[in-house]
Design a protein around this motif. Structure first.
Motif, PDB file in Angstrom:
ATOM      1  N   ASN A 164      34.977  13.974  -0.961  1.00  0.00           N
ATOM      2  CA  ASN A 164      34.551  14.039  -2.570  1.00  0.00           C
ATOM      3  C   ASN A 164      35.431  13.303  -3.311  1.00  0.00           C
ATOM      4  OD1 ASN A 164      36.773  15.723  -3.401  1.00  0.00           O
ATOM      5  ND2 ASN A 164      35.885  17.620  -3.063  1.00  0.00           N
ATOM      6  N   LYS A 165      34.691  12.843  -4.690  1.00  0.00           N
ATOM      7  CA  LYS A 165      35.360  12.107  -5.687  1.00  0.00           C
ATOM      8  C   LYS A 165      36.672  12.659  -5.993  1.00  0.00           C
ATOM      9  CE  LYS A 165      34.218  10.416 -10.087  1.00  0.00           C
ATOM     10  NZ  LYS A 165      32.907  10.454 -11.112  1.00  0.00           N
ATOM     11  N   ASP A 166      37.051  13.809  -6.072  1.00  0.00           N
ATOM     12  CA  ASP A 166      38.501  14.137  -6.606  1.00  0.00           C
ATOM     13  C   ASP A 166      39.657  13.777  -5.582  1.00  0.00           C
ATOM     14  OD1 ASP A 166      37.267  15.350  -8.938  1.00  0.00           O
ATOM     15  OD2 ASP A 166      37.046  17.401  -7.918  1.00  0.00           O
ATOM     16  N   SER A 221      40.077  10.320  -5.780  1.00  0.00           N
ATOM     17  CA  SER A 221      41.058   9.970  -6.781  1.00  0.00           C
ATOM     18  C   SER A 221      42.476  10.508  -6.641  1.00  0.00           C
ATOM     19  CB  SER A 221      40.279  10.309  -7.971  1.00  0.00           C
ATOM     20  OG  SER A 221      40.420  11.766  -8.168  1.00  0.00           O
ATOM     21  N   LYS A 237      47.350  20.059  -3.940  1.00  0.00           N
ATOM     22  CA  LYS A 237      46.063  19.710  -4.574  1.00  0.00           C
ATOM     23  C   LYS A 237      45.150  19.318  -3.870  1.00  0.00           C
ATOM     24  CE  LYS A 237      44.408  19.674  -8.740  1.00  0.00           C
ATOM     25  NZ  LYS A 237      44.223  20.891  -9.509  1.00  0.00           N
ATOM     26  N   LYS A 259      41.223  21.004  -2.796  1.00  0.00           N
ATOM     27  CA  LYS A 259      40.327  20.367  -3.143  1.00  0.00           C
ATOM     28  C   LYS A 259      39.229  20.201  -1.798  1.00  0.00           C
ATOM     29  CE  LYS A 259      40.513  19.127  -7.540  1.00  0.00           C
ATOM     30  NZ  LYS A 259      39.981  19.618  -8.451  1.00  0.00           N
TER      31      LYS A 259
END
Length: 100
Positions: A3-5, A8, A93, A97
């Protein structure tokens, strides 16, 4: 696909120089400098086994997720099959996620 999170966060960790890849990653795993390892789904079975076994022996969380292109693009390097996170905050983190 990741996923994008997560992508990044990988990019941020890369820019902060808090990731490790390749043979350096194996040394970092042995010296307990890595908190989380991500292995690409489309990597070879030998690579998956080698890194899973190392992580298991040294009690480091690892997960087989994403593809080589996703991991490579996220950290801004070519053909990276395995990525290790050297910062506990980033590792926690990213794991949250990913759902674990």
């Amino acid at each position: 696909m990741l996923n994008k999170d997560v992508l990044s966060l990988l990019g941020l960790a890369s820019r902060a120089r808090l990731i490790s890849t390749g043979d350096v990653l194996l040394k970092d795993i042995r010296n307990n400098r890595v908190y989380f390892v991500m292995i690409a789904l489309d990597s070879s079975e030998n690579t998956k086994k080698k890194f899973k076994d190392k992580c298991s022996y040294y009690h480091i969380d690892c997960q087989v997720i994403g593809e080589v292109d996703d991991l490579s693009h996220a950290i801004g390097r070519d053909n990276r099959v395995v990525v290790g996170i050297k910062d506990k905050g980033f590792a926690d983190k990213i794991k949250s996620k990913l759902g674990g």
